[in-house]
Design a protein around this motif. Structure first.
Motif, PDB file in Angstrom:
ATOM      1  N   MET A   2      14.305 -34.484  48.942  1.00  0.00           N
ATOM      2  CA  MET A   2      15.320 -34.896  47.975  1.00  0.00           C
ATOM      3  C   MET A   2      14.799 -36.053  47.119  1.00  0.00           C
ATOM      4  N   ASN A   3      14.178 -37.048  47.746  1.00  0.00           N
ATOM      5  CA  ASN A   3      13.635 -38.200  47.021  1.00  0.00           C
ATOM      6  C   ASN A   3      12.131 -38.230  47.224  1.00  0.00           C
ATOM      7  N   GLY A   4      11.495 -39.171  46.521  1.00  0.00           N
ATOM      8  CA  GLY A   4      10.067 -39.364  46.705  1.00  0.00           C
ATOM      9  C   GLY A   4       9.749 -39.805  48.129  1.00  0.00           C
ATOM     10  N   ARG A   5       8.497 -39.622  48.518  1.00  0.00           N
ATOM     11  CA  ARG A   5       8.054 -39.956  49.870  1.00  0.00           C
ATOM     12  C   ARG A   5       8.312 -41.423  50.207  1.00  0.00           C
ATOM     13  N   ILE A  53      10.616 -43.507  49.005  1.00  0.00           N
ATOM     14  CA  ILE A  53      12.048 -43.781  49.195  1.00  0.00           C
ATOM     15  C   ILE A  53      12.521 -43.216  50.528  1.00  0.00           C
ATOM     16  N   GLU A  54      12.118 -41.985  50.843  1.00  0.00           N
ATOM     17  CA  GLU A  54      12.516 -41.381  52.119  1.00  0.00           C
ATOM     18  C   GLU A  54      11.957 -42.172  53.299  1.00  0.00           C
ATOM     19  N   ASN A  55      10.741 -42.678  53.166  1.00  0.00           N
ATOM     20  CA  ASN A  55      10.144 -43.484  54.231  1.00  0.00           C
ATOM     21  C   ASN A  55      10.928 -44.778  54.442  1.00  0.00           C
ATOM     22  N   LEU A  56      11.344 -45.410  53.341  1.00  0.00           N
ATOM     23  CA  LEU A  56      12.136 -46.637  53.438  1.00  0.00           C
ATOM     24  C   LEU A  56      13.476 -46.361  54.120  1.00  0.00           C
ATOM     25  N   ILE A  57      14.130 -45.279  53.757  1.00  0.00           N
ATOM     26  CA  ILE A  57      15.401 -44.900  54.402  1.00  0.00           C
ATOM     27  C   ILE A  57      15.180 -44.657  55.889  1.00  0.00           C
ATOM     28  N   GLY A  81      22.688 -50.619  64.164  1.00  0.00           N
ATOM     29  CA  GLY A  81      23.843 -50.671  63.279  1.00  0.00           C
ATOM     30  C   GLY A  81      23.649 -49.939  61.959  1.00  0.00           C
ATOM     31  N   LEU A  82      22.442 -49.449  61.712  1.00  0.00           N
ATOM     32  CA  LEU A  82      22.186 -48.705  60.483  1.00  0.00           C
ATOM     33  C   LEU A  82      21.758 -47.286  60.829  1.00  0.00           C
ATOM     34  N   GLY A  83      22.605 -46.336  60.547  1.00  0.00           N
ATOM     35  CA  GLY A  83      22.231 -44.937  60.683  1.00  0.00           C
ATOM     36  C   GLY A  83      21.652 -44.462  59.364  1.00  0.00           C
ATOM     37  N   PRO A  84      21.349 -43.178  59.252  1.00  0.00           N
ATOM     38  CA  PRO A  84      20.779 -42.645  58.006  1.00  0.00           C
ATOM     39  C   PRO A  84      21.661 -42.875  56.776  1.00  0.00           C
ATOM     40  N   ARG A  85      22.975 -42.739  56.934  1.00  0.00           N
ATOM     41  CA  ARG A  85      23.867 -42.922  55.772  1.00  0.00           C
ATOM     42  C   ARG A  85      23.888 -44.379  55.323  1.00  0.00           C
ATOM     43  N   SER A  86      24.009 -45.304  56.270  1.00  0.00           N
ATOM     44  CA  SER A  86      24.014 -46.738  55.913  1.00  0.00           C
ATOM     45  C   SER A  86      22.674 -47.145  55.321  1.00  0.00           C
ATOM     46  N   ALA A  87      21.582 -46.633  55.880  1.00  0.00           N
ATOM     47  CA  ALA A  87      20.256 -46.943  55.358  1.00  0.00           C
ATOM     48  C   ALA A  87      20.112 -46.426  53.933  1.00  0.00           C
ATOM     49  N   ARG A 121      22.525 -45.996  51.744  1.00  0.00           N
ATOM     50  CA  ARG A 121      23.319 -46.875  50.865  1.00  0.00           C
ATOM     51  C   ARG A 121      22.578 -48.185  50.593  1.00  0.00           C
ATOM     52  N   ALA A 122      21.951 -48.751  51.636  1.00  0.00           N
ATOM     53  CA  ALA A 122      21.206 -50.002  51.457  1.00  0.00           C
ATOM     54  C   ALA A 122      20.030 -49.812  50.509  1.00  0.00           C
ATOM     55  N   VAL A 123      19.312 -48.702  50.670  1.00  0.00           N
ATOM     56  CA  VAL A 123      18.174 -48.422  49.795  1.00  0.00           C
ATOM     57  C   VAL A 123      18.637 -48.225  48.358  1.00  0.00           C
ATOM     58  N   LEU A 124      19.730 -47.500  48.163  1.00  0.00           N
ATOM     59  CA  LEU A 124      20.256 -47.315  46.804  1.00  0.00           C
ATOM     60  C   LEU A 124      20.612 -48.649  46.159  1.00  0.00           C
ATOM     61  N   GLN A 125      21.203 -49.541  46.921  1.00  0.00           N
ATOM     62  CA  GLN A 125      21.555 -50.858  46.401  1.00  0.00           C
ATOM     63  C   GLN A 125      20.297 -51.635  46.012  1.00  0.00           C
ATOM     64  N   MET A 126      19.268 -51.556  46.856  1.00  0.00           N
ATOM     65  CA  MET A 126      18.012 -52.247  46.533  1.00  0.00           C
ATOM     66  C   MET A 126      17.345 -51.643  45.307  1.00  0.00           C
ATOM     67  N   LEU A 127      17.406 -50.330  45.171  1.00  0.00           N
ATOM     68  CA  LEU A 127      16.782 -49.663  44.018  1.00  0.00           C
ATOM     69  C   LEU A 127      17.482 -50.019  42.711  1.00  0.00           C
TER      70      LEU A 127
END
Length: 197
Positions: free
Chosen positions: A1-4, A6-10, A18-24, A26-32
């Protein structure tokens, strides 16, 4: 879905407690969205901390200096050592601001099923510290789990030879708690740990 990248960061962020895939995600999107104010400073802080962090040779805390800021603080008393399982327990007690003595981080609990024995923890270092004539009390602040209780019992037996007073944190009704919502074990512990008013 995303570049390698971004997916690695997630994927890496989702490994944090406390961070599952969905929370991670959201955090990555906010940082981007704000790489200059969030992502780049975060990456610098992570690298700087990773290069500077060390374990305190006295208590086992994680800090950027050895001895840690707590052990080096001249305003702290040296008559009591509070024993905790992990660094996060030490930090929780420090946030409460109620203890002004020294700490000792065990690095876990005794757990025969997981192959964790006394030699795998920092128990011998604790016994050595308790032999210091300035130390009059060791406070066992292990968790109220089977492994935490077993560890506390083992340490109590080992500390007999030092002659130091050994105490445990009280267990029971939390501040703001309602009796109707507490489990039976917590209520029983609260009754056993009652004190005079």
């Amino acid at each position: 879905m995303n570049g390698r990248e971004i997916e690695n960061l997630i994927k890496l962020l989702s490994r944090l407690p406390g961070l599952g895939p969905r929370s991670a995600r959201r955090a990555v999107l906010q940082m981007l969205k704000k790489p200059e104010t969030l992502m780049i400073p975060l990456s610098h802080a992570l690298e700087e901390t990773a290069n500077a962090m060390t374990n305190c040779g006295i208590c086992g805390n994680i800090d950027v200096v050895d001895p840690c800021h707590i052990c080096a603080d001249r305003n702290r008393t040296h008559d009591a050592i509070c024993v905790v399982e992990e660094v996060q327990d030490l930090w929780a007690l420090e946030r409460a601001g109620a203890f002004k003595g020294q700490y000792h981080v065990l690095g876990g609990t005794l757990s025969p099923l997981d192959g964790v024995g006394p030699d795998d923890l920092r128990i011998d270092q604790l016994i050595e510290r308790a032999r210091d004539e300035a130390v009059t009390e060791v406070i066992l602040a292990t968790n109220a789990t089977v492994d935490g209780q077993t560890t506390a019992h083992y340490i109590t037996e080992r500390l007999i030879e030092t002659g130091v007073k050994v105490t445990r944190l009280a267990h029971g009704v939390p501040v703001g708690g309602e009796l109707d919502y507490l489990d039976d074990g917590t209520l029983a512990a609260a009754l056993r740990s009652r004190s005079a008013v």
